[in-house]
Design a protein around this motif. Structure first.
Motif, PDB file in Angstrom:
ATOM      1  N   LEU A 131       0.803  -1.228   0.000  1.00 48.99           N
ATOM      2  CA  LEU A 131       0.000   0.000   0.000  1.00 48.99           C
ATOM      3  C   LEU A 131       0.836   1.277   0.000  1.00 48.99           C
ATOM      4  CD1 LEU A 131      -3.166  -0.700   2.178  1.00 48.99           C
ATOM      5  CD2 LEU A 131      -3.089   0.069  -0.204  1.00 48.99           C
ATOM      6  N   ASP A 132       1.878   1.329   0.817  1.00 52.41           N
ATOM      7  CA  ASP A 132       2.706   2.533   0.859  1.00 52.41           C
ATOM      8  C   ASP A 132       3.368   2.801  -0.484  1.00 52.41           C
ATOM      9  OD1 ASP A 132       2.104   3.339   3.357  1.00 52.41           O
ATOM     10  OD2 ASP A 132       4.017   2.810   4.279  1.00 52.41           O
ATOM     11  N   LYS A 133       3.805   1.733  -1.140  1.00 56.27           N
ATOM     12  CA  LYS A 133       4.424   1.903  -2.458  1.00 56.27           C
ATOM     13  C   LYS A 133       3.418   2.459  -3.457  1.00 56.27           C
ATOM     14  CE  LYS A 133       7.770  -1.885  -1.849  1.00 56.27           C
ATOM     15  NZ  LYS A 133       8.981  -1.070  -1.733  1.00 56.27           N
ATOM     16  N   TYR A 134       2.196   1.935  -3.425  1.00 54.09           N
ATOM     17  CA  TYR A 134       1.158   2.422  -4.335  1.00 54.09           C
ATOM     18  C   TYR A 134       0.811   3.881  -4.065  1.00 54.09           C
ATOM     19  CZ  TYR A 134      -0.085  -1.882  -6.764  1.00 54.09           C
ATOM     20  OH  TYR A 134      -0.064  -2.976  -7.589  1.00 54.09           O
ATOM     21  N   LYS A 135       0.796   4.250  -2.806  1.00 53.40           N
ATOM     22  CA  LYS A 135       0.407   5.619  -2.448  1.00 53.40           C
ATOM     23  C   LYS A 135       1.495   6.637  -2.757  1.00 53.40           C
ATOM     24  CE  LYS A 135      -2.767   4.423   1.335  1.00 53.40           C
ATOM     25  NZ  LYS A 135      -2.947   4.400   2.805  1.00 53.40           N
ATOM     26  N   TYR A 136       2.782   6.233  -2.594  1.00 49.29           N
ATOM     27  CA  TYR A 136       3.847   7.231  -2.608  1.00 49.29           C
ATOM     28  C   TYR A 136       4.952   7.020  -3.650  1.00 49.29           C
ATOM     29  CZ  TYR A 136       1.638   8.066   1.916  1.00 49.29           C
ATOM     30  OH  TYR A 136       0.719   8.301   2.911  1.00 49.29           O
ATOM     31  N   GLU A 137       5.061   5.819  -4.227  1.00 51.28           N
ATOM     32  CA  GLU A 137       6.188   5.562  -5.119  1.00 51.28           C
ATOM     33  C   GLU A 137       5.796   5.266  -6.564  1.00 51.28           C
ATOM     34  OE1 GLU A 137       9.235   2.882  -3.574  1.00 51.28           O
ATOM     35  OE2 GLU A 137       8.352   3.065  -1.576  1.00 51.28           O
ATOM     36  N   VAL A 138       4.630   4.691  -6.769  1.00 50.87           N
ATOM     37  CA  VAL A 138       4.215   4.273  -8.116  1.00 50.87           C
ATOM     38  C   VAL A 138       3.781   5.487  -8.942  1.00 50.87           C
ATOM     39  CG1 VAL A 138       2.458   2.978  -9.394  1.00 50.87           C
ATOM     40  CG2 VAL A 138       3.602   1.933  -7.432  1.00 50.87           C
ATOM     41  N   LYS A 139       4.253   5.549 -10.180  1.00 48.70           N
ATOM     42  CA  LYS A 139       3.915   6.632 -11.105  1.00 48.70           C
ATOM     43  C   LYS A 139       3.091   6.086 -12.276  1.00 48.70           C
ATOM     44  CE  LYS A 139       6.614   9.270  -8.646  1.00 48.70           C
ATOM     45  NZ  LYS A 139       5.997  10.167  -7.642  1.00 48.70           N
ATOM     46  N   GLU A 140       2.437   6.982 -12.997  1.00 46.65           N
ATOM     47  CA  GLU A 140       1.685   6.566 -14.182  1.00 46.65           C
ATOM     48  C   GLU A 140       2.647   6.209 -15.310  1.00 46.65           C
ATOM     49  OE1 GLU A 140       0.572  10.036 -17.097  1.00 46.65           O
ATOM     50  OE2 GLU A 140      -0.356  10.460 -15.172  1.00 46.65           O
ATOM     51  N   LYS A 141       2.179   5.376 -16.231  1.00 43.64           N
ATOM     52  CA  LYS A 141       2.972   5.102 -17.427  1.00 43.64           C
ATOM     53  C   LYS A 141       3.011   6.376 -18.276  1.00 43.64           C
ATOM     54  CE  LYS A 141       4.466   1.566 -18.568  1.00 43.64           C
ATOM     55  NZ  LYS A 141       4.118   0.208 -18.946  1.00 43.64           N
ATOM     56  N   PRO A 142       4.120   6.616 -19.006  1.00 47.04           N
ATOM     57  CA  PRO A 142       4.277   7.863 -19.757  1.00 47.04           C
ATOM     58  C   PRO A 142       3.093   8.161 -20.688  1.00 47.04           C
ATOM     59  CG  PRO A 142       6.333   6.652 -19.728  1.00 47.04           C
ATOM     60  CD  PRO A 142       5.308   5.748 -19.106  1.00 47.04           C
ATOM     61  N   GLY A 143       2.564   9.365 -20.540  1.00 44.27           N
ATOM     62  CA  GLY A 143       1.489   9.827 -21.413  1.00 44.27           C
ATOM     63  C   GLY A 143       0.112   9.307 -21.067  1.00 44.27           C
ATOM     64  N   CYS A 144      -0.006   8.552 -19.978  1.00 47.54           N
ATOM     65  CA  CYS A 144      -1.261   7.883 -19.663  1.00 47.54           C
ATOM     66  C   CYS A 144      -2.408   8.871 -19.433  1.00 47.54           C
ATOM     67  CB  CYS A 144      -1.080   6.987 -18.438  1.00 47.54           C
ATOM     68  SG  CYS A 144      -2.554   6.082 -17.988  1.00 47.54           S
ATOM     69  N   THR A 145      -2.231   9.835 -18.543  1.00 48.75           N
ATOM     70  CA  THR A 145      -3.314  10.762 -18.235  1.00 48.75           C
ATOM     71  C   THR A 145      -3.732  11.561 -19.459  1.00 48.75           C
ATOM     72  OG1 THR A 145      -2.694  10.944 -15.900  1.00 48.75           O
ATOM     73  CG2 THR A 145      -4.010  12.714 -16.808  1.00 48.75           C
ATOM     74  N   CYS A 146      -2.772  11.955 -20.268  1.00 50.55           N
ATOM     75  CA  CYS A 146      -3.102  12.687 -21.502  1.00 50.55           C
ATOM     76  C   CYS A 146      -3.982  11.844 -22.420  1.00 50.55           C
ATOM     77  CB  CYS A 146      -1.827  13.100 -22.233  1.00 50.55           C
ATOM     78  SG  CYS A 146      -0.879  14.378 -21.405  1.00 50.55           S
ATOM     79  N   PHE A 147      -3.676  10.555 -22.500  1.00 47.88           N
ATOM     80  CA  PHE A 147      -4.478   9.660 -23.345  1.00 47.88           C
ATOM     81  C   PHE A 147      -5.872   9.468 -22.756  1.00 47.88           C
ATOM     82  CE2 PHE A 147      -5.546   5.224 -24.768  1.00 47.88           C
ATOM     83  CZ  PHE A 147      -5.844   5.572 -26.083  1.00 47.88           C
ATOM     84  N   LEU A 148      -5.977   9.344 -21.438  1.00 52.05           N
ATOM     85  CA  LEU A 148      -7.283   9.195 -20.806  1.00 52.05           C
ATOM     86  C   LEU A 148      -8.146  10.441 -21.060  1.00 52.05           C
ATOM     87  CD1 LEU A 148      -6.298   7.607 -17.361  1.00 52.05           C
ATOM     88  CD2 LEU A 148      -7.097   6.441 -19.430  1.00 52.05           C
ATOM     89  N   LYS A 149      -7.526  11.615 -20.991  1.00 58.07           N
ATOM     90  CA  LYS A 149      -8.252  12.861 -21.287  1.00 58.07           C
ATOM     91  C   LYS A 149      -8.737  12.865 -22.731  1.00 58.07           C
ATOM     92  CE  LYS A 149      -5.870  15.850 -17.945  1.00 58.07           C
ATOM     93  NZ  LYS A 149      -4.883  16.954 -17.775  1.00 58.07           N
ATOM     94  N   HIS A 150      -7.894  12.396 -23.623  1.00 59.12           N
ATOM     95  CA  HIS A 150      -8.244  12.318 -25.049  1.00 59.12           C
ATOM     96  C   HIS A 150      -9.448  11.401 -25.261  1.00 59.12           C
ATOM     97  CE1 HIS A 150      -7.787  12.069 -29.385  1.00 59.12           C
ATOM     98  NE2 HIS A 150      -7.653  10.751 -29.309  1.00 59.12           N
ATOM     99  N   LEU A 151      -9.421  10.234 -24.630  1.00 59.70           N
ATOM    100  CA  LEU A 151     -10.546   9.299 -24.765  1.00 59.70           C
ATOM    101  C   LEU A 151     -11.831   9.910 -24.210  1.00 59.70           C
ATOM    102  CD1 LEU A 151      -8.911   5.908 -23.691  1.00 59.70           C
ATOM    103  CD2 LEU A 151      -9.423   6.678 -26.013  1.00 59.70           C
ATOM    104  N   LYS A 152     -11.721  10.587 -23.084  1.00 62.86           N
ATOM    105  CA  LYS A 152     -12.897  11.213 -22.476  1.00 62.86           C
ATOM    106  C   LYS A 152     -13.478  12.276 -23.400  1.00 62.86           C
ATOM    107  CE  LYS A 152     -14.497  13.234 -18.126  1.00 62.86           C
ATOM    108  NZ  LYS A 152     -14.115  13.628 -16.743  1.00 62.86           N
ATOM    109  N   SER A 153     -12.612  13.031 -24.049  1.00 65.98           N
ATOM    110  CA  SER A 153     -13.074  14.075 -24.971  1.00 65.98           C
ATOM    111  C   SER A 153     -13.778  13.481 -26.187  1.00 65.98           C
ATOM    112  CB  SER A 153     -11.896  14.945 -25.423  1.00 65.98           C
ATOM    113  OG  SER A 153     -11.066  14.258 -26.344  1.00 65.98           O
ATOM    114  N   ARG A 154     -13.459  12.250 -26.519  1.00 67.71           N
ATOM    115  CA  ARG A 154     -14.078  11.544 -27.641  1.00 67.71           C
ATOM    116  C   ARG A 154     -15.346  10.796 -27.233  1.00 67.71           C
ATOM    117  NH1 ARG A 154     -10.394  10.088 -31.834  1.00 67.71           N
ATOM    118  NH2 ARG A 154     -12.174   8.973 -32.708  1.00 67.71           N
TER     119      ARG A 154
END
Length: 214
Positions: free
Chosen positions: A80-103
């Protein structure tokens, strides 16, 4: 790639978030408690199966006397601590999710992880609101490479399987998506680099980075 697609369904670890690196460390630390050494072949034996199924496998393989519930809880506490504080998104992930939402494309998660850890990492990275449905393999009869978790996610999204595009990082997950009758885009992840060519062979598409899709 997303032409004629009504929904995208994502695996979590190694696909949306860069987290696969931590599991061998957790497994090694856990097994050390019982006097066992971690073997690199172990990750191939448990790829894709649910959190609960993995605990059952460990219990039988290593003769661990703790209950399956206790094993799962120990792993969750370690992760849990690793998930909360150390894990990052895969490169470009949030931008792609925003793109899908806009579509107007629906989004869901189909993961072998457990709900508490899914919630921890999605909340940490402010991703949770993008997804209408989150399904774990513990909610279906069989984990990946069986198609159950992908079919259930599509059902909850209200989208036919052939209108879904799956994103996956491991062979078992790619096989699960294809078995569900969905198109599959495999994504590069260092954890599964030794089976990169197999992933490319099985999947409909292959990307190194979500920014390739923008």
């Amino acid at each position: 790639m997303i032409k004629d697609i009504d929904a995208c369904i994502f695996d979590l670890d190694g696909t949306l978030v860069d987290s696969m690196w931590m599991w061998p460390d957790i497994d090694a630390e856990y097994l050390e408690r019982f006097g066992f050494e971690y073997d690199d072949n172990l990750k191939n034996e448990i790829d894709g199966i649910s959190f609960h199924e993995t605990a059952v496998y460990f219990q039988k393989k290593f003769g661990i006397k703790d209950s399956v519930e206790k094993i799962c809880q120990d792993w969750e506490d370690m992760a849990l601590d690793k998930y909360k504080y150390e894990v990052k998104e895969k490169p470009g992930c949030t931008c792609f999710l925003k793109h899908l939402k806009s579509r107007g494309i629906k989004m869901g998660i189909a993961t072998s992880n457990n709900k508490n850890m899914v919630d921890a990492v999605l909340n940490s990275l402010n991703m949770k609101d993008y997804f209408e449905v989150i399904t774990t393999s513990d909610e279906v009869k069989k984990g990946k490479p069986a198609p159950d978790v992908y079919l259930r996610t599509a059902e909850l999204l209200g989208v036919r399987p052939e209108k879904c595009l799956v994103f996956e990082d491991v062979v078992a997950g790619v096989i699960a998506g294809k078995a569900a009758g969905m198109k599959v885009c495999a994504i590069e992840d260092d954890f599964s680099k030794e089976v990169r060519e197999r992933k490319k062979e099985l999947a409909n598409y292959y990307i190194n980075d979500y920014r390739e899709l923008l």
